[in-house]
Design a protein around this motif. Structure first.
Motif, PDB file in Angstrom:
ATOM      1  N   LYS A  76       1.671 -69.146  10.008  1.00  0.00           N
ATOM      2  CA  LYS A  76       1.746 -70.296  10.836  1.00  0.00           C
ATOM      3  C   LYS A  76       3.222 -70.715  11.202  1.00  0.00           C
ATOM      4  CE  LYS A  76      -0.018 -74.876  11.378  1.00  0.00           C
ATOM      5  NZ  LYS A  76      -0.705 -76.131  10.692  1.00  0.00           N
ATOM      6  N   TYR A  77       4.103 -70.652  10.474  1.00  0.00           N
ATOM      7  CA  TYR A  77       5.685 -70.676  10.845  1.00  0.00           C
ATOM      8  C   TYR A  77       6.085 -69.411  10.527  1.00  0.00           C
ATOM      9  CZ  TYR A  77       3.786 -75.345  10.125  1.00  0.00           C
ATOM     10  OH  TYR A  77       3.149 -76.668  10.030  1.00  0.00           O
ATOM     11  N   ALA A  78       7.541 -69.371  11.351  1.00  0.00           N
ATOM     12  CA  ALA A  78       8.380 -68.085  11.349  1.00  0.00           C
ATOM     13  C   ALA A  78       9.899 -68.734  11.272  1.00  0.00           C
ATOM     14  CB  ALA A  78       8.208 -67.219  12.679  1.00  0.00           C
ATOM     15  N   ASP A  79      10.506 -68.121  10.567  1.00  0.00           N
ATOM     16  CA  ASP A  79      12.332 -68.572  10.402  1.00  0.00           C
ATOM     17  C   ASP A  79      12.741 -67.964  11.716  1.00  0.00           C
ATOM     18  OD1 ASP A  79      14.490 -69.016  10.040  1.00  0.00           O
ATOM     19  OD2 ASP A  79      14.665 -67.469   8.234  1.00  0.00           O
ATOM     20  N   PRO A  80      13.241 -69.099  12.779  1.00  0.00           N
ATOM     21  CA  PRO A  80      14.014 -68.728  13.940  1.00  0.00           C
ATOM     22  C   PRO A  80      15.110 -67.905  13.858  1.00  0.00           C
ATOM     23  CG  PRO A  80      14.443 -71.097  13.070  1.00  0.00           C
ATOM     24  CD  PRO A  80      13.525 -70.325  12.036  1.00  0.00           C
ATOM     25  N   SER A  81      15.625 -67.624  12.659  1.00  0.00           N
ATOM     26  CA  SER A  81      16.806 -66.878  12.657  1.00  0.00           C
ATOM     27  C   SER A  81      16.393 -65.352  12.194  1.00  0.00           C
ATOM     28  CB  SER A  81      18.054 -67.441  11.250  1.00  0.00           C
ATOM     29  OG  SER A  81      17.123 -67.268  10.157  1.00  0.00           O
ATOM     30  N   ASP A  82      15.135 -65.275  11.737  1.00  0.00           N
ATOM     31  CA  ASP A  82      14.594 -63.882  10.882  1.00  0.00           C
ATOM     32  C   ASP A  82      13.100 -64.086  11.188  1.00  0.00           C
ATOM     33  OD1 ASP A  82      13.984 -61.514   9.895  1.00  0.00           O
ATOM     34  OD2 ASP A  82      14.753 -62.107   8.068  1.00  0.00           O
ATOM     35  N   ALA A  83      12.531 -63.377  12.307  1.00  0.00           N
ATOM     36  CA  ALA A  83      11.148 -63.488  12.453  1.00  0.00           C
ATOM     37  C   ALA A  83      10.145 -63.075  11.542  1.00  0.00           C
ATOM     38  CB  ALA A  83      10.691 -63.074  13.948  1.00  0.00           C
ATOM     39  N   SER A  84      10.775 -61.958  10.760  1.00  0.00           N
ATOM     40  CA  SER A  84      10.044 -61.473   9.814  1.00  0.00           C
ATOM     41  C   SER A  84       9.819 -62.187   8.579  1.00  0.00           C
ATOM     42  CB  SER A  84      10.769 -60.022   9.081  1.00  0.00           C
ATOM     43  OG  SER A  84      11.882 -60.476   8.471  1.00  0.00           O
ATOM     44  N   ARG A  85      10.331 -63.420   8.281  1.00  0.00           N
ATOM     45  CA  ARG A  85      10.332 -64.331   7.244  1.00  0.00           C
ATOM     46  C   ARG A  85       9.351 -65.378   7.973  1.00  0.00           C
ATOM     47  NH1 ARG A  85      16.256 -65.598   4.741  1.00  0.00           N
ATOM     48  NH2 ARG A  85      15.387 -67.593   5.615  1.00  0.00           N
ATOM     49  N   THR A  86       7.987 -65.518   7.313  1.00  0.00           N
ATOM     50  CA  THR A  86       6.911 -66.237   7.842  1.00  0.00           C
ATOM     51  C   THR A  86       6.266 -67.049   6.590  1.00  0.00           C
ATOM     52  OG1 THR A  86       5.273 -64.539   7.440  1.00  0.00           O
ATOM     53  CG2 THR A  86       6.543 -64.834   9.696  1.00  0.00           C
ATOM     54  N   TRP A  87       5.543 -67.934   6.904  1.00  0.00           N
ATOM     55  CA  TRP A  87       4.996 -69.044   5.797  1.00  0.00           C
ATOM     56  C   TRP A  87       3.497 -69.363   6.310  1.00  0.00           C
ATOM     57  CZ3 TRP A  87       5.273 -74.724   5.763  1.00  0.00           C
ATOM     58  CH2 TRP A  87       4.698 -75.333   4.348  1.00  0.00           C
ATOM     59  N   THR A  88       2.682 -69.408   5.595  1.00  0.00           N
ATOM     60  CA  THR A  88       1.413 -69.753   6.130  1.00  0.00           C
ATOM     61  C   THR A  88       0.911 -71.260   6.341  1.00  0.00           C
ATOM     62  OG1 THR A  88       0.493 -69.976   3.995  1.00  0.00           O
ATOM     63  CG2 THR A  88       0.155 -67.743   5.085  1.00  0.00           C
ATOM     64  N   GLY A  89       1.899 -71.788   5.897  1.00  0.00           N
ATOM     65  CA  GLY A  89       1.661 -73.391   5.762  1.00  0.00           C
ATOM     66  C   GLY A  89       1.018 -73.924   4.436  1.00  0.00           C
ATOM     67  N   LYS A  90       0.509 -72.998   3.694  1.00  0.00           N
ATOM     68  CA  LYS A  90      -0.077 -73.320   2.431  1.00  0.00           C
ATOM     69  C   LYS A  90       0.869 -73.264   1.376  1.00  0.00           C
ATOM     70  CE  LYS A  90      -4.609 -71.630   4.335  1.00  0.00           C
ATOM     71  NZ  LYS A  90      -5.593 -70.793   4.111  1.00  0.00           N
ATOM     72  N   GLY A  91       0.759 -73.786   0.272  1.00  0.00           N
ATOM     73  CA  GLY A  91       1.405 -73.753  -0.918  1.00  0.00           C
ATOM     74  C   GLY A  91       2.775 -74.382  -0.672  1.00  0.00           C
ATOM     75  N   ARG A  92       3.760 -73.766  -1.801  1.00  0.00           N
ATOM     76  CA  ARG A  92       5.212 -74.302  -1.725  1.00  0.00           C
ATOM     77  C   ARG A  92       5.774 -73.778  -0.545  1.00  0.00           C
ATOM     78  NH1 ARG A  92       9.056 -72.876  -6.738  1.00  0.00           N
ATOM     79  NH2 ARG A  92      10.829 -73.939  -5.731  1.00  0.00           N
ATOM     80  N   GLN A  93       6.627 -74.662   0.021  1.00  0.00           N
ATOM     81  CA  GLN A  93       7.381 -74.472   1.199  1.00  0.00           C
ATOM     82  C   GLN A  93       8.711 -73.466   0.716  1.00  0.00           C
ATOM     83  OE1 GLN A  93       8.916 -78.216   2.487  1.00  0.00           O
ATOM     84  NE2 GLN A  93       7.104 -78.606   3.767  1.00  0.00           N
ATOM     85  N   PRO A  94       8.733 -72.393   1.735  1.00  0.00           N
ATOM     86  CA  PRO A  94       9.991 -71.785   1.373  1.00  0.00           C
ATOM     87  C   PRO A  94      11.243 -72.143   1.482  1.00  0.00           C
ATOM     88  CG  PRO A  94       8.741 -70.940   3.186  1.00  0.00           C
ATOM     89  CD  PRO A  94       7.921 -72.046   2.751  1.00  0.00           C
ATOM     90  N   ASN A  95      12.383 -71.716   1.023  1.00  0.00           N
ATOM     91  CA  ASN A  95      13.546 -72.347   1.223  1.00  0.00           C
ATOM     92  C   ASN A  95      14.293 -72.318   2.492  1.00  0.00           C
ATOM     93  OD1 ASN A  95      13.888 -72.609  -1.626  1.00  0.00           O
ATOM     94  ND2 ASN A  95      14.808 -70.634  -2.011  1.00  0.00           N
TER      95      ASN A  95
END
Length: 112
Positions: A76-95
């Protein structure tokens, strides 16, 4: 009733064999009686047991303890500086997500 304490080992073993045979005969008799009762009940509705067994449309029950494989969640979310790092919005938030939000960037802008 037989006094078991007064019987010798050989008599007790013979009694045990007789009891096992009697239990098997009783189980067979109960099975026959149950089948006859089921046949009478099916006949009341105009069926035979074979017809009821063949027409079983129910889904087979799932074995206990088995689970379906879970489908991976969609990012659901992507890191603006590195698009390969994503997060589904579930569970613990990535750093990276916490760092970006801490900078004051709205999480809605990180949505894919």
């Amino acid at each position: 009733m037989t006094d078991l304490k007064s019987m010798n080992r050989k008599e007790l073993e013979r009694l045990l064999v007789d009891v096992k045979k009697a239990l098997q005969a009783a189980a067979a008799r109960d099975r026959r009686n149950a089948r006859k009762a089921a046949e009478r009940a099916a006949a009341e509705y105009g069926f035979s047991l074979n017809e009821l067994d063949e027409g079983n449309d129910a889904k087979p029950k799932k074995a206990k303890g088995t689970k379906k494989a879970k489908k991976p969640s969609v990012a659901k979310y992507a890191d603006p500086s590195d698009a390969s790092r994503t997060w589904t919005g579930k569970g613990r938030q990535p750093n990276w997500f916490r760092a970006v939000v801490a900078k004051g960037i709205d999480p809605a802008t990180l949505e894919i």
